[in-house]
Design an enzyme around this catalytic site. Structure first.
Site, PDB file in Angstrom:
ATOM      1  N   ASP A  26       0.823  -1.220   0.000  1.00 49.68           N
ATOM      2  CA  ASP A  26       0.000   0.000   0.000  1.00 49.68           C
ATOM      3  C   ASP A  26       0.854   1.266   0.000  1.00 49.68           C
ATOM      4  OD1 ASP A  26      -2.418  -1.614   0.314  1.00 49.68           O
ATOM      5  OD2 ASP A  26      -1.778  -1.875   2.388  1.00 49.68           O
ATOM      6  N   HIS A  54      -4.554  -1.623  -5.916  1.00 48.96           N
ATOM      7  CA  HIS A  54      -4.195  -0.215  -5.931  1.00 48.96           C
ATOM      8  C   HIS A  54      -5.143   0.543  -6.849  1.00 48.96           C
ATOM      9  CE1 HIS A  54      -1.530  -2.199  -8.954  1.00 48.96           C
ATOM     10  NE2 HIS A  54      -2.046  -1.261  -9.718  1.00 48.96           N
TER      11      HIS A  54
END
EC number: 6.3.4.4
Length: 434
Positions: A26, A54
């Site tokens: 992340d 993402h």
């Protein structure tokens, strides 16, 4: 934003450029990949599955990626799901259709290795049953069946893409795997016949996408195409070098690029490490700099730290340079991308971990023994905040002095230059540091 070609980290046509996560995932890899994809011919995934996630914002449109390479946003870029990836076909087609609904024409630009292993519903069932069995000791998987799929791969009972086109072998392997799991976890309801019918249909739908990925990559390299590889997950989730057992089931290092795509290590020209300006983690596992206080709450809320794949809130804490330096030792980054600097704009002071003290000894590398971290004292370097917005900055000389000091300290400690600095969610909000 300055163009990629002005950065000194061009996407080489004489080797492979790799984008890797340096923390627990992340970090914002997708945004950099999206920017770099403006100037590449091939974008490839080498490991992981649809447990990755993402978001990319391009031309005002938001795209969520899980299994597909984000190079699909570039209409001129070919995209490959490599041999080291595990693929859940329903998710592959669902994601493809969602991208097409948003106007992307993908079908002639996405390919899947015939050697890639498949994820099935029975893997996801095993994932859930295993987590339930572990109870409070569960590691907090995404529940996507990734670990069980890699497990069957390791025990040589896995099913690869090419097995779909040799139906007798596919069916025999499928039935045996379900039977083995039912022996392990007890009988659970599972309609094998319906699933076999479904996969006969999926096999035909998939056929146009299936290629020999080894030959594809070799030909791309020989033709001096500009190749970008986007790593999924991150170094600290690597099966061998991460916070085991709180890790994923694939190799998320630069080595995973070679094994996942069938390319030699000497063909990797650039390795870009993506570093969030603070640290986050999803799920259970060690997190030395975690802040269970107002700072952690601020980072979580302002940074909008919610997992794209799981929807879970991410745990948040200060930047841990012990982790980033350890990651650099393994991946050999040639440059770094510092992301989400703007999330720190309002803080009065900012801390960075530079060492751990364990049993009275100062260490600056990440230990294998996770139990020792529970008693570790974290050594921090404290910086004054800059207290002005960094969003909107387009050149290094506009950066607040205190922010410059923060960035330069990271570069010096890790020993790698920071080339890209993210100061907002948009693809144009990426400062190029000359």
């Amino acid at each position: 934003m300055a163009s990629v070609r002005e950065t000194g980290v061009n996407v080489s046509n004489d080797g492979i450029t790799v984008v890797l996560g340096s923390q627990w995932g992340d970090e914002g890899k997708g945004k950099l990949v999206d920017i770099l994809c403006d100037n590449v011919d091939v974008c490839a995934r080498c490991q992981g599955g649809n447990n990755a996630g993402h978001t990319i914002v391009a031309n005002g449109v938001t795209y969520d990626f899980h299994i597909l390479p984000s190079g699909l946003v570039n209409p001129k870029c070919q995209n490959l799901i490599g041999s080291g990836v595990v693929v859940y076909l329903p998710a592959f087609f669902s994601e493809l259709e969602k991208l097409e609904q948003k106007g992307l024409k993908c079908r002639d630009r996405i390919f899947i290795s015939d050697r890639a292993h498949l994820v099935f519903d029975y893997h996801q069932r095993a994932d859930a049953l295993n987590e339930a069995e572990l109870g409070k000791q569960s590691i907090g998987t995404t529940g996507k069946g990734i670990g069980p799929a890699y497990s069957t791969k390791a025990t040589r009972s896995g099913i690869r893409v090419h097995h779909l086109y040799h139906w007798a072998e596919f069916e025999a392997r499928y039935r045996k795997n379900v039977a083995d799991l039912q022996k392990r976890y007890g009988a659970f309801e599972y309609d094998v016949e319906a699933e076999l019918i479904r996969y006969k249909e999926l096999a035909q739908r998939l056929k146009p996408f299936v290629i020999d990925a080894v030959a594809f990559m070799y030909e791309a390299l020989q033709s001096k195409k500009r190749i970008l590889v986007e790593g999924a997950n991150a170094l600290m989730l690597d099966l061998d070098f991460g916070t085991y057992p709180f890790v994923t089931s694939s190799n998320t290092t630069v080595g995973g690029v070679c094994t996942g795509l069938g390319v030699p290590p000497q063909r990797i020209a650039n390795s870009i490490g993506v570093v969030k300006a603070y640290t986050t983690r999803v799920g259970a596992g060690p997190f030395p700099t975690e802040q269970l206080n107002e700072i952690g709450d601020h980072l979580q809320s302002v940074g909008r730290e919610v997992g794209v794949t799981t929807g879970r809130k991410r745990r948040c804490g200060w930047l841990d340079l012990v982790v980033v330096k350890y990651s650099t030792m393994i991946n050999g980054y040639t440059s770094l991308n510092l992301t989400k600097l703007d999330i720190l704009d309002a803080l009065d002071e900012i801390k960075v971990a530079v060492a751990y003290i364990i049993n009275g000894k100062r260490i600056e590398t990440f230990p294998a023994d996770l139990d020792s971290l529970e008693e570790a004292e974290i050594v921090y370097e404290t910086f004054p905040g800059w207290k002005v917005p960094t969003t909107g900055i387009t050149h290094w000389d506009q950066m607040p002095e205190n922010a410059k000091k923060y960035i330069e300290f990271i570069e010096k400690f890790v020993g790698v230059p920071i080339t890209f600095i993210g100061v907002g969610p948009g693809r144009d909000e990426m400062l190029v540091k000359e």
